[in-house]
Design a protein around this motif. Structure first.
Motif, short mmCIF file in Angstrom:
data_model
loop_
_atom_site.label_atom_id
_atom_site.label_comp_id
_atom_site.label_asym_id
_atom_site.label_seq_id
_atom_site.Cartn_x
_atom_site.Cartn_y
_atom_site.Cartn_z
N PHE A 1 -29.04 23.87 -0.46
CA PHE A 1 -28.06 24.16 0.59
C PHE A 1 -26.66 23.73 0.20
CE2 PHE A 1 -29.80 19.93 1.67
CZ PHE A 1 -28.64 19.18 1.81
N PHE A 2 -25.69 24.41 0.79
CA PHE A 2 -24.28 24.02 0.76
C PHE A 2 -23.88 23.88 2.22
CE2 PHE A 2 -19.79 24.36 0.79
CZ PHE A 2 -19.29 24.07 -0.48
N LEU A 3 -23.87 22.66 2.70
CA LEU A 3 -23.54 22.39 4.09
C LEU A 3 -22.15 21.77 4.17
CD1 LEU A 3 -24.13 22.14 7.12
CD2 LEU A 3 -25.29 19.97 6.63
N ALA A 4 -21.25 22.45 4.84
CA ALA A 4 -19.87 21.97 5.00
C ALA A 4 -19.67 21.54 6.45
CB ALA A 4 -18.89 23.08 4.65
N VAL A 5 -19.17 20.32 6.61
CA VAL A 5 -18.90 19.78 7.95
C VAL A 5 -17.43 19.42 8.00
CG1 VAL A 5 -19.55 18.07 9.68
CG2 VAL A 5 -21.25 18.85 8.00
N GLY A 6 -16.70 20.10 8.88
CA GLY A 6 -15.26 19.90 8.99
C GLY A 6 -14.89 19.16 10.26
N PHE A 7 -14.72 17.85 10.16
CA PHE A 7 -14.37 17.05 11.33
C PHE A 7 -12.92 17.31 11.73
CE2 PHE A 7 -17.81 14.54 9.33
CZ PHE A 7 -18.71 14.56 10.39
N PHE A 8 -12.65 17.25 13.03
CA PHE A 8 -11.31 17.52 13.55
C PHE A 8 -10.44 16.26 13.58
CE2 PHE A 8 -13.72 21.08 15.19
CZ PHE A 8 -12.87 22.13 14.96
N ARG A 9 -11.01 15.13 13.71
CA ARG A 9 -10.21 13.91 13.76
C ARG A 9 -9.87 13.47 12.35
NH1 ARG A 9 -10.34 15.31 18.51
NH2 ARG A 9 -8.42 16.09 17.62
N PRO A 10 -8.68 12.85 12.15
CA PRO A 10 -7.77 12.36 13.18
C PRO A 10 -6.63 13.30 13.57
CG PRO A 10 -7.14 11.43 11.08
CD PRO A 10 -8.35 12.29 10.82
N HIS A 11 -6.80 14.62 13.40
CA HIS A 11 -5.76 15.56 13.81
C HIS A 11 -5.33 15.28 15.25
CE1 HIS A 11 -3.74 19.35 14.70
NE2 HIS A 11 -3.88 19.74 13.43
N THR A 12 -4.01 15.39 15.48
CA THR A 12 -3.51 15.24 16.83
C THR A 12 -4.03 16.36 17.72
OG1 THR A 12 -1.49 15.01 18.15
CG2 THR A 12 -1.36 16.49 16.28
N PRO A 13 -4.34 16.14 18.99
CA PRO A 13 -4.22 14.88 19.70
C PRO A 13 -5.25 13.86 19.22
CG PRO A 13 -5.32 16.48 21.09
CD PRO A 13 -4.87 17.22 19.86
N TYR A 14 -4.79 12.64 19.03
CA TYR A 14 -5.66 11.57 18.56
C TYR A 14 -6.53 11.11 19.73
CZ TYR A 14 -1.48 11.36 15.54
OH TYR A 14 -0.39 11.67 14.75
N VAL A 15 -7.65 11.77 19.92
CA VAL A 15 -8.56 11.45 21.01
C VAL A 15 -9.82 10.85 20.42
CG1 VAL A 15 -9.89 12.35 22.95
CG2 VAL A 15 -7.65 13.33 22.43
N ALA A 16 -10.17 9.68 20.89
CA ALA A 16 -11.38 8.99 20.44
C ALA A 16 -11.87 8.11 21.58
CB ALA A 16 -11.08 8.14 19.20
N PRO A 17 -13.15 7.75 21.58
CA PRO A 17 -13.65 6.83 22.60
C PRO A 17 -12.86 5.52 22.60
CG PRO A 17 -15.48 7.86 21.46
CD PRO A 17 -14.24 8.23 20.70
N LYS A 18 -12.47 5.10 23.77
CA LYS A 18 -11.73 3.84 23.87
C LYS A 18 -12.56 2.68 23.35
CE LYS A 18 -9.31 0.90 27.21
NZ LYS A 18 -8.90 0.76 28.63
N ASP A 19 -13.83 2.69 23.69
CA ASP A 19 -14.75 1.64 23.27
C ASP A 19 -15.70 2.21 22.22
OD1 ASP A 19 -16.22 -0.71 23.12
OD2 ASP A 19 -17.46 -0.22 24.88
N PRO A 20 -15.71 1.70 21.01
CA PRO A 20 -15.02 0.49 20.56
C PRO A 20 -13.74 0.74 19.79
CG PRO A 20 -16.67 1.07 18.95
CD PRO A 20 -16.71 2.16 20.01
N TYR A 21 -13.39 2.01 19.51
CA TYR A 21 -12.44 2.31 18.44
C TYR A 21 -11.02 1.84 18.72
CZ TYR A 21 -16.52 4.98 17.17
OH TYR A 21 -17.81 5.33 16.89
N PHE A 22 -10.52 2.06 19.91
CA PHE A 22 -9.17 1.57 20.20
C PHE A 22 -9.13 0.04 20.18
CE2 PHE A 22 -8.38 5.88 21.27
CZ PHE A 22 -7.01 6.04 21.36
N GLY A 23 -10.27 -0.57 20.55
CA GLY A 23 -10.32 -2.03 20.53
C GLY A 23 -10.24 -2.65 19.16
N TYR A 24 -10.55 -1.86 18.12
CA TYR A 24 -10.44 -2.36 16.75
C TYR A 24 -8.99 -2.64 16.36
CZ TYR A 24 -15.24 -0.67 15.82
OH TYR A 24 -16.58 -0.44 15.81
N TYR A 25 -8.05 -1.99 17.06
CA TYR A 25 -6.66 -2.00 16.60
C TYR A 25 -5.72 -2.40 17.76
CZ TYR A 25 -8.97 0.77 13.03
OH TYR A 25 -9.84 1.21 12.06
N PRO A 26 -5.56 -3.69 17.99
CA PRO A 26 -4.64 -4.13 19.05
C PRO A 26 -3.25 -3.55 18.82
CG PRO A 26 -5.96 -5.97 18.24
CD PRO A 26 -6.23 -4.82 17.32
#
Length: 498
Positions: free
Chosen positions: A213-238
């Motif tokens: 197989f040739f499986l390609a996975v194209g993630f959208f992040r961190p392209h703006t808008p920078y949307v991610a779960p607040k917990d825990p990811y924003f908490g990593y970076y005060p």
């Protein structure tokens, strides 16, 4: 309707796996992972703040290319160049919202080459260009001939949360600085859904190992808008720990205007507090994406596929977070042109090694073709990185070339900027030097803060690099001398399009 679509997808998978064609089960699989708008703010690249444990572990399994560069720092042109193995001057794609079938319709893309030789070729998410976030959940500007299976999930970041996203330019999200700390957890977001889809596809692949197989996975992040779960990811970076670039006015004083041509007027609205919030969200999006990469690679390991699977991780281009007073992309500075590149090649690459010679995304097509015994088109313009995988001290071509456009409107005729990156130097010409030159010595100035182009002491260096640059640029055009057809709009830059 959803039940019908599910059955149709299952049928397609069954047919795809049943058509082994000319594929040889002994050939290695390919797991091609790509992030969107990601610079080198990763732990494995030495960022002291980044929490990217999964990418760090991936780097420890293969070769980390420290000087990897895109060929055009904008999503559409970069991705089309990477997937065609041709420089933008040969495939004719110099802006977003265009695909190579409109300029070189008979060319065989990277995944298509694998598909033609019996590989199961599947895409999840963004490989060619998408308008983000508006095209999430659709095929975007994809190339259907490249794939047998296309999956386009859409999560809360696309379907529910738009009204809550902060943006510098109201009503815009993809081409402007915007961010949101989501209350929803990973599985509800688009990248989380893609990781789940990848697990499912890998399970099917593991059940029928006779077909690679040739499986390609194209993630959208961190392209703006920078949307991610607040917990825990924003908490990593005060927010208080986020840096604000200083000395911008002094840095810009020796730069030609074209070097700063990617600046957007909306950035005049940035305060230091907003800069910290923006950087916090960008980091959080990177860590969220990293977690999804980990989920996919863990599935590969768990299913017993890792020993015969080549893994590639990269991004379409780099990204500014305030350096030189710039944000986002479309510059020819290191932050915009440089990309992370990790390649795991079992039995070929020594684990945990680092290749320092400059390489380009254009080199991935010939590299994967050689590793898998797939016949590529004869007109590919990149080099194979297999020698570097076997011995990281190998130098190969020894340079990488990036280009960008400026002007192209009623006030300013279009012109090009080209930048040559060697192990020591970055040399850039705007409009063949008519609009300015830049020279940076990375031995003493890795931040590219001092433009040496006007220093007489470096006149000979500039002469040598200019000659090398001009020869490299000439080689980006088709060997036949025929350029792709120029259609209205193809050659005009679009700095506001996401």
């Amino acid at each position: 309707m959803k039940h019908v679509l599910f059955l149709a997808t299952m049928t397609l998978l069954a047919v795809a796996f049943g058509q082994a064609g000319a594929a040889d089960a002994g050939r290695p699989n390919v797991l091609f992972l790509i992030s969107d708008d990601l610079n080198n703010m990763l732990g494995c690249y030495g960022d002291p703040l980044a929490r990217t444990p999964n990418l760090d572990r991936l780097a420890a399994r293969g070769v980390r290319f420290d000087r990897a560069y895109c060929q055009f720092p904008l999503c559409g042109p970069s991705r089309n160049s990477m997937l065609t193995g041709l420089y933008p001057n040969s495939n004719g794609i110099l802006r977003n919202a265009e695909i190579f079938r409109q300029t070189i319709p008979s060319h065989v893309s990277l995944p298509q080459a694998f598909r033609r030789e019996g590989y199961f070729a599947a895409r999840i998410g963004k490989l060619y260009h998408y308008n983000v976030p508006k095209s999430v959940g659709t095929n975007g500007h994809d190339d259907p001939g490249s794939w047998e299976l296309e999956l386009n999930p859409a999560g809360v970041d696309r379907l529910e949360e738009e009204p809550h996203i902060f943006t510098l330019t109201p009503g815009q999200f993809g081409g402007t600085l915007s961010w949101y700390a989501s209350p929803k957890s990973d599985p509800y977001h688009t990248d989380g859904l893609m990781a789940a889809d990848a697990e499912w596809v890998l399970q099917r692949c593991a059940r029928q190992p006779q077909r690679p197989f040739f499986l390609a996975v194209g993630f959208f992040r961190p392209h703006t808008p920078y949307v991610a779960p607040k917990d825990p990811y924003f908490g990593y970076y005060p927010e208080s720990q986020m840096r604000v670039v200083q000395g911008v006015a002094e840095d810009q004083a020796d730069l030609p205007a074209a070097a700063l041509g990617s600046y957007k007027r909306e950035q005049d609205k940035l305060t230091d507090d907003l800069r910290r919030q923006c950087l916090q969200a960008y980091y959080a999006s990177i860590s969220f994406m990293d977690a999804q990469v980990g989920r996919v690679v863990d599935a590969l390991d768990r299913l017993g596929l890792a020993d015969n699977t080549i893994i590639v991780f990269t991004s379409d281009h780099g990204y500014h977070t305030g350096e030189h007073g710039l944000w986002q992309k479309m510059s020819l500075f290191e932050q915009s042109a440089r990309v992370p590149l990790l390649i795991v090649a079992p039995g070929v690459a020594k684990q945990g090694t680092v290749a320092e010679t400059p390489v380009g995304l254009i080199d991935l097509y010939p590299t994967l073709s050689e590793l898998c015994g797939v016949s590529p088109p004869e007109d590919l313009q990149g080099q194979s990185l297999v020698p570097m995988l076997q011995d990281v001290s190998a130098t190969g071509r020894g340079w990488a070339l990036s280009q960008v456009t400026r002007g192209g409107n009623a006030r300013v005729p279009q012109f090009f900027g080209y930048s040559l990156r060697t192990p020591r130097w970055r040399y850039t010409e705007w409009d063949e030097g008519q609009q300015g030159r830049e020279l940076y010595d990375h031995r003493s100035d890795p931040g590219e803060l001092t433009n040496l182009a006007g220093d007489p002491a470096h006149a000979q260096t500039i002469e040598e690099l200019a000659s090398q640059l001009h020869a490299a640029v000439q080689a980006t055009f088709p060997a036949s001398g025929e350029t792709p057809p120029l259609r209205e709009g193809v050659w005009a830059p679009n700095l506001t399009e996401p």
